[in-house]
Design a protein around this motif. Structure first.
Motif: not given
Length: 713
Positions: A512-513, A520-530
């Protein structure tokens, strides 16, 4: 009258030229009309002249008092420098001399600016005299001309005043730099402590305190025993040029992967066995950091010397003053047996991504002192067991080439054991464990010590993100093949692990970082939601997020020329230019056609074609698709629409796909061989191997069927 004015000294061309300045601000330039009447003009001369000749505090000579000691070197300092390395002594003196020169230069600027003020004032006085003469002669044209010259000269005075102020500020800053340089010299003057054999006692070697103290160390035992067996096997050996070349033992993993903890337990066991371990560390928490102008070999010798000292330095600055000659170490160790040098974070000193002439010296020293003689051995930890620096250690290219013996680090799929590490770990989910790489130490650090991943990521010094960095990241992330040592991605090696030589895996918790860093902030947010979604056990939302991350990164990868076959995109005549990621409002997520209609209502820039748009329903309950992607080559082309559905287990879709849209079923426990659907239209059911290939090397660990020690039914 005009002829008479030309003959006067105040009207010569040379004098007029001396008054000219760029961007002169006459009265006309300010928007007001110039009053050419000599009678009206004469009333202003007295007041203007008075204002210009009055004392001005701002332009008085700027008095600078320089410490007499600044320009000479005290005798005490000169004598103390004798004990310091010549390079440091020369550098300190150069810094001081530069600061003094800077101060002298600033003082000269003040004097020059002050003279310019006086010159400008003289020009004002001169122009005013000419103005008066023109008024007295009732020459309106010349009076107007010299009034303009007066204004220009006044402007020059103001500009000169500003230059004085700026020069005065430079003097103040230069004086501060001189004081700073004097302080640095004073600190550097502290006497270096050169140590001798009599200061050493190998029995006094200690290690840092163990911070990681779970109720149960998961899989620590096998790793520790493997290290001890390597020591016992190699300690009696002696390197021979033709038959035996003793290999060091290496522990390799990302930050917070448990390397230091294992090494400290190995140290304790060797002590219990009456061996002579020496523990040194180059991580950020240790006393040893490479000093400016200190060679890599000098840092290594100093670290070993500090570990051997009977009286240990209490602070880092005290450890920095230790000086140890190589012959002193060799002399002390020559009759010592069962000596094991344990080096934590060797990659900090011998950086994998950089080449340095001093690395070869360190490598030769470690081989000659701790690998070649009988009764000596070397264990070290690193983030990546390859690279230029470590190649020097292994003697590649020097005629003493050897390999390193890599030990498998602690890892566990046993969720129950991981939960038993601490009461704060008791709610750990299988998906979370996979998210943290199945690493007991990383899981424990995050759950019990609040390990701040963002803070550690920000501590990595790196340049601004580039297309080359993004391309390199995606390539290594999906293929698992490590790129060149000189690649810009190497600075992030501490966020990865290397399962085998030439291989690399990104730990999902760190991804995510990295995505944020790449924009790629949108993807980073999805990773952190896992991990948050995984708390809703058996909901399947965590698996949906994992697939969405893989899909999004695969679409971004298409910008760099690689289009994964599972995307089912047509042959492209040109590379994808734009990739956009969107969360679709809940009210537009009921059917695939609703999501497509929502997309068609948006305006697409002509510069974005060809593009891929990834549409996510924000985990809203949808009838058919959990994510969609749309490809369009140019503004008049038909949309190519694909959708997927993520199932945690092995169920199949409950609805057909609309005509013209291909659907992919991505199951978390898919069969090895998949048959075409018989009840549903518009779908392809992907096999476990196809899904793992789509997830790539770094995300395949998050495949649900692999979360458990045994496959889920």
């Amino acid at each position: 009258m005009a002829e008479e004015m030309k003959k006067r000294s105040c009207g010569t061309e040379a004098e007029e030229s001396s008054l000219k300045r760029p961007k002169a601000s006459g009265r006309e330039s300010k928007g007001g009309s110039s009053d050419k009447s000599p009678q009206k003009a004469s009333s202003r001369i007295a007041s203007d002249s008075k204002a210009q000749t009055a004392p001005d505090q701002e332009t008085r000579p700027f008095e600078v008092k320089v410490d007499a000691e600044t320009n000479k070197k005290p005798e005490a300092e000169a004598s103390s420098d004798q004990a310091r390395p010549a390079s440091s002594q020369d550098t300190d003196q150069q810094l001081r001399e530069l600061a003094v020169k800077g101060l002298a230069g600033a003082q000269a600027e003040v004097e020059s600016a002050r003279k310019e003020v006086e010159s400008a004032r003289a020009a004002v006085h001169f122009a005013e005299n000419c103005w008066r003469q023109a008024i007295s002669s009732n020459d309106g044209e010349q009076a107007s001309k010299w009034e303009q010259k007066v204004q220009e000269a006044k402007q020059k005075v103001q500009e000169a005043k500003q230059e004085v102020q700026e020069a005065e500020q430079k003097v103040r800053e230069a004086k501060q730099e001189v004081e700073k340089a004097k302080q640095e010299v004073q600190e550097a003057k502290q006497e270096v402590q050169e140590v001798a054999s009599k200061d050493f006692d190998i029995a006094a070697c200690t290690r840092p305190p163990i911070i990681v103290k779970p109720r149960t160390f998961v899989e620590l035992g096998p790793c520790k025993q493997a290290c001890l067996e390597a020591v016992r096997r190699n300690l009696p050996l002696q390197t021979e040029s033709t038959t035996v070349r003793v290999s060091p033992t290496v522990l390799s993993r990302c930050m917070r992967g448990g390397k230091t903890t294992v090494l400290m337990h190995v140290f304790d066991e060797l002590k219990n066995e009456s061996k002579n371990p020496i523990f040194i560390s180059f991580n950020g928490d240790s006393q040893i950091m490479q000093l400016k102008n200190e060679s890599s070999l000098g840092t290594m010798r100093r670290a070993i010397a500090v570990a051997l000292l009977k009286e240990k330095p209490a602070k880092r600055d005290e450890a920095a003053r230790i000086l140890c000659r190589q012959n002193v170490l060799e002399e002390y160790l020559k009759d010592k047996k069962d000596v094991v040098l344990i080096v934590d974070e060797l990659n900090v000193l011998l950086k994998p991504d950089k080449s340095d002439d001093g690395y070869a010296e360190v490598g030769a020293f470690l081989r000659e002192q701790f690998l070649d003689p009988s009764g000596r051995y070397l264990i070290f930890s690193t983030h990546i067991p390859t690279g230029i620096g470590l190649s020097h250690l292994l003697g590649k290219g020097s005629g003493s080439t050897r390999t390193a013996e890599t030990i498998k680090m602690p890892s566990s799929h046993d969720t129950k054991s991981l939960r038993n590490m601490d009461e704060k770990c008791e709610a750990l989910t299988p998906c979370e464990a996979a998210y943290y790489g199945q690493m007991p130490s990383l899981i424990y650090s995050v759950k019990t010590h609040g390990f701040n991943i963002l803070e550690r990521f920000q501590a990595i010094g790196c340049e601004e993100p580039t297309a080359a960095l993004t391309k390199c990241f995606l390539s290594e992330f999906f293929t698992g093949e490590r790129g060149e040592n000189s690649a810009p991605i190497r600075v992030f090696d501490s966020l990865t692990e290397s399962p085998a030589s030439g291989q690399i895996r990104w730990i999902p918790a760190y991804v995510a970082k990295m995505c944020s860093r790449l924009g790629l902030s949108e993807i980073a947010g999805w990773v952190e939601e896992i991990p948050k979604l995984s708390e809703r056990v058996e909901s399947g939302l965590d698996w949906e997020a994992i697939v969405l991350v893989a899909l999004s990164l695969r679409c971004v990868q298409a910008k760099y020329g690689f289009v994964h076959k599972l995307l089912h995109l047509p042959s492209m005549t040109e590379k994808v230019k734009g990739v956009s990621l969107h969360k679709v409002p809940k009210e537009n997520c009921d059917t695939p056609n609703d999501m497509v209609a929502w997309w068609k209502g948006r305006t697409i820039s002509s510069e974005a074609f060809p593009y891929i748009a990834v549409l996510s329903p924000s985990y809203a309950r949808t009838a058919v698709c959990d994510a969609m992607w749309i490809y369009q080559q140019h503004s008049t082309s038909e949309l190519v629409v694909r959708g997927l559905q993520s199932k945690l287990g092995n169920k199949v879709p409950a609805s057909d796909m609309p005509d013209g849209i291909l659907g992919l079923l991505v199951r978390g426990n898919a069969p090895a061989n998949s048959k075409p659907p018989t009840l549903r239209k518009g779908w392809e059911y992907k096999t476990a191997d196809e899904i793992r290939d789509f997830l790539g090397a770094s995300l395949s660990a998050l495949y649900p069927a692999d979360w458990f020690s045994t496959p889920r039914s």
